[in-house]
Design a protein around this motif. Structure first.
Motif, mmCIF file in Angstrom:
data_model
loop_
_atom_site.group_PDB
_atom_site.id
_atom_site.type_symbol
_atom_site.label_atom_id
_atom_site.label_comp_id
_atom_site.label_asym_id
_atom_site.label_seq_id
_atom_site.Cartn_x
_atom_site.Cartn_y
_atom_site.Cartn_z
ATOM 1 N N LEU A 42 113.782 98.072 -11.468
ATOM 2 C CA LEU A 42 115.079 98.094 -10.781
ATOM 3 C C LEU A 42 115.700 99.486 -10.848
ATOM 4 C CD1 LEU A 42 116.702 94.724 -11.900
ATOM 5 C CD2 LEU A 42 116.074 95.374 -9.586
ATOM 6 N N ASN A 43 115.640 100.091 -12.044
ATOM 7 C CA ASN A 43 116.237 101.407 -12.215
ATOM 8 C C ASN A 43 115.441 102.499 -11.511
ATOM 9 O OD1 ASN A 43 118.526 100.754 -13.522
ATOM 10 N ND2 ASN A 43 117.982 101.654 -15.477
ATOM 11 N N PHE A 44 114.124 102.354 -11.469
ATOM 12 C CA PHE A 44 113.302 103.374 -10.823
ATOM 13 C C PHE A 44 113.631 103.470 -9.338
ATOM 14 C CE2 PHE A 44 109.539 104.990 -8.656
ATOM 15 C CZ PHE A 44 109.314 106.154 -9.370
ATOM 16 N N PHE A 45 113.773 102.301 -8.689
ATOM 17 C CA PHE A 45 113.989 102.316 -7.247
ATOM 18 C C PHE A 45 115.457 102.435 -6.848
ATOM 19 C CE2 PHE A 45 109.710 100.435 -7.395
ATOM 20 C CZ PHE A 45 109.079 101.328 -6.548
ATOM 21 N N PHE A 46 116.347 101.857 -7.650
ATOM 22 C CA PHE A 46 117.753 101.814 -7.207
ATOM 23 C C PHE A 46 118.721 102.490 -8.170
ATOM 24 C CE2 PHE A 46 115.552 97.954 -5.691
ATOM 25 C CZ PHE A 46 115.563 98.231 -4.341
ATOM 26 N N TRP A 47 118.247 102.896 -9.330
ATOM 27 C CA TRP A 47 119.034 103.640 -10.333
ATOM 28 C C TRP A 47 120.037 102.818 -11.125
ATOM 29 C CZ3 TRP A 47 120.477 109.292 -8.707
ATOM 30 C CH2 TRP A 47 119.298 109.989 -8.432
ATOM 31 N N PHE A 48 120.651 101.795 -10.533
ATOM 32 C CA PHE A 48 121.709 101.095 -11.273
ATOM 33 C C PHE A 48 121.484 99.615 -11.602
ATOM 34 C CE2 PHE A 48 123.466 98.624 -7.816
ATOM 35 C CZ PHE A 48 123.024 99.317 -6.699
ATOM 36 N N PRO A 49 120.704 98.812 -10.805
ATOM 37 C CA PRO A 49 120.705 97.363 -11.091
ATOM 38 C C PRO A 49 120.145 97.005 -12.469
ATOM 39 C CG PRO A 49 119.648 97.850 -8.990
ATOM 40 C CD PRO A 49 119.801 99.144 -9.710
ATOM 41 N N GLY A 50 119.276 97.861 -12.987
ATOM 42 C CA GLY A 50 118.708 97.604 -14.308
ATOM 43 C C GLY A 50 119.782 97.535 -15.382
ATOM 44 N N VAL A 54 120.844 94.230 -17.828
ATOM 45 C CA VAL A 54 120.870 94.181 -19.291
ATOM 46 C C VAL A 54 122.311 94.114 -19.827
ATOM 47 C CG1 VAL A 54 120.807 96.659 -19.761
ATOM 48 C CG2 VAL A 54 119.658 95.075 -21.340
ATOM 49 N N GLY A 55 123.276 94.026 -18.922
ATOM 50 C CA GLY A 55 124.662 93.845 -19.346
ATOM 51 C C GLY A 55 125.417 95.134 -19.606
ATOM 52 N N GLU A 56 124.841 96.292 -19.197
ATOM 53 C CA GLU A 56 125.517 97.580 -19.354
ATOM 54 C C GLU A 56 126.286 97.865 -18.053
ATOM 55 O OE1 GLU A 56 125.441 99.638 -21.967
ATOM 56 O OE2 GLU A 56 123.698 99.036 -23.166
ATOM 57 N N TYR A 57 127.411 97.151 -17.898
ATOM 58 C CA TYR A 57 128.107 97.196 -16.605
ATOM 59 C C TYR A 57 128.710 98.562 -16.299
ATOM 60 C CZ TYR A 57 127.367 92.234 -16.858
ATOM 61 O OH TYR A 57 126.774 91.019 -16.952
ATOM 62 N N LEU A 58 129.239 99.233 -17.319
ATOM 63 C CA LEU A 58 129.869 100.540 -17.094
ATOM 64 C C LEU A 58 128.843 101.542 -16.554
ATOM 65 C CD1 LEU A 58 132.647 101.878 -17.396
ATOM 66 C CD2 LEU A 58 131.856 102.782 -19.571
ATOM 67 N N LEU A 59 127.689 101.613 -17.229
ATOM 68 C CA LEU A 59 126.623 102.516 -16.767
ATOM 69 C C LEU A 59 126.147 102.114 -15.371
ATOM 70 C CD1 LEU A 59 124.458 103.069 -19.951
ATOM 71 C CD2 LEU A 59 125.417 104.847 -18.502
ATOM 72 N N ILE A 61 127.920 100.725 -12.999
ATOM 73 C CA ILE A 61 128.921 101.159 -12.011
ATOM 74 C C ILE A 61 128.840 102.672 -11.811
ATOM 75 C CG2 ILE A 61 131.414 101.411 -11.633
ATOM 76 C CD1 ILE A 61 131.645 98.591 -13.028
ATOM 77 N N VAL A 62 128.689 103.425 -12.926
ATOM 78 C CA VAL A 62 128.604 104.891 -12.826
ATOM 79 C C VAL A 62 127.428 105.284 -11.924
ATOM 80 C CG1 VAL A 62 128.039 106.995 -14.118
ATOM 81 C CG2 VAL A 62 129.753 105.398 -15.011
ATOM 82 N N PHE A 63 126.256 104.689 -12.173
ATOM 83 C CA PHE A 63 125.093 105.073 -11.371
ATOM 84 C C PHE A 63 125.178 104.540 -9.941
ATOM 85 C CE2 PHE A 63 123.281 106.229 -15.478
ATOM 86 C CZ PHE A 63 122.798 107.478 -15.140
ATOM 87 N N LEU A 64 125.856 103.407 -9.771
ATOM 88 C CA LEU A 64 126.078 102.891 -8.412
ATOM 89 C C LEU A 64 126.894 103.907 -7.613
ATOM 90 C CD1 LEU A 64 126.038 100.678 -6.231
ATOM 91 C CD2 LEU A 64 128.038 99.666 -7.328
ATOM 92 N N LEU A 65 127.954 104.450 -8.245
ATOM 93 C CA LEU A 65 128.795 105.449 -7.578
ATOM 94 C C LEU A 65 127.998 106.715 -7.268
ATOM 95 C CD1 LEU A 65 132.159 105.049 -9.535
ATOM 96 C CD2 LEU A 65 131.607 104.270 -7.222
ATOM 97 N N ILE A 66 127.124 107.119 -8.214
ATOM 98 C CA ILE A 66 126.290 108.304 -7.986
ATOM 99 C C ILE A 66 125.368 108.071 -6.791
ATOM 100 C CG2 ILE A 66 124.386 109.688 -8.943
ATOM 101 C CD1 ILE A 66 125.774 109.347 -11.710
ATOM 102 N N VAL A 67 124.805 106.868 -6.702
ATOM 103 C CA VAL A 67 123.911 106.536 -5.581
ATOM 104 C C VAL A 67 124.688 106.589 -4.262
ATOM 105 C CG1 VAL A 67 122.573 104.668 -4.521
ATOM 106 C CG2 VAL A 67 122.259 105.211 -6.937
ATOM 107 N N ILE A 68 125.911 106.021 -4.257
ATOM 108 C CA ILE A 68 126.727 106.030 -3.030
ATOM 109 C C ILE A 68 127.056 107.470 -2.631
ATOM 110 C CG2 ILE A 68 128.986 105.411 -2.070
ATOM 111 C CD1 ILE A 68 128.819 102.842 -3.806
ATOM 112 N N ALA A 69 127.490 108.272 -3.613
ATOM 113 C CA ALA A 69 127.830 109.677 -3.340
ATOM 114 C C ALA A 69 126.604 110.428 -2.824
ATOM 115 C CB ALA A 69 128.377 110.343 -4.600
ATOM 116 N N GLY A 70 125.459 110.189 -3.452
ATOM 117 C CA GLY A 70 124.223 110.854 -3.048
ATOM 118 C C GLY A 70 123.820 110.470 -1.629
#
Ligand SMILES: [Zn+2]
Length: 120
Positions: A42-50, A54-59, A61-70
């Motif tokens: 999940l993290n390899f392809f999308f960066w954030f769902p992984g 695993v319950g690390e919601y803050l991380l 969200i941070v990587f989701l925002l990075i993906v959107i910005a990118g």
């Protein structure tokens, strides 16, 4: 079906039981293990769902925002003519590196999560 000893109180319980009937301690059957490879992929392809997995919601969200910005930056760059190819290659390599690091991180976090679940 076999009888196992409860790790908490020593009571003999069925190995199919979800929890000890005497003290309520959940057995290994009831403990939900997560797949480290699931998080890694999940993290390899999308960066954030992984991280959500695993319950690390803050991380997550941070990587989701990075993906959107990118993605927005990538769309803006598509309008510029060629001549940025070396830059694009660098960006692609950086992307790949981040994907690999996030996959490893996701994998390790799930392993830690599973360990913590077993100790409960
Ligand atoms: Zn017990």
């Amino acid at each position: 079906m076999a009888l196992i000893k409860c790790t908490e109180c020593g009571q003999e319980i069925s190995d199919m039981a979800q929890a000890c009937p005497k003290c309520g301690k959940p057995t290994r059957v009831a403990i939900k293990q997560k797949s480290p490879w699931g998080a890694a992929i999940l993290n390899f392809f999308f960066w954030f769902p992984g991280y959500f997995y695993v319950g690390e919601y803050l991380l997550g969200i941070v990587f989701l925002l990075i993906v959107i910005a990118g993605t927005i930056m990538l769309c803006l760059n598509l309008n510029t003519p060629y001549g940025h190819i070396p830059w694009a290659v660098m960006a692609l390599l950086a992307d790949l590196l981040i994907s690999i690091l996030l996959a490893i991180d996701g994998y390790k976090r799930v392993e830690k999560y599973n360990q913590a679940q077993l100790k409960k």
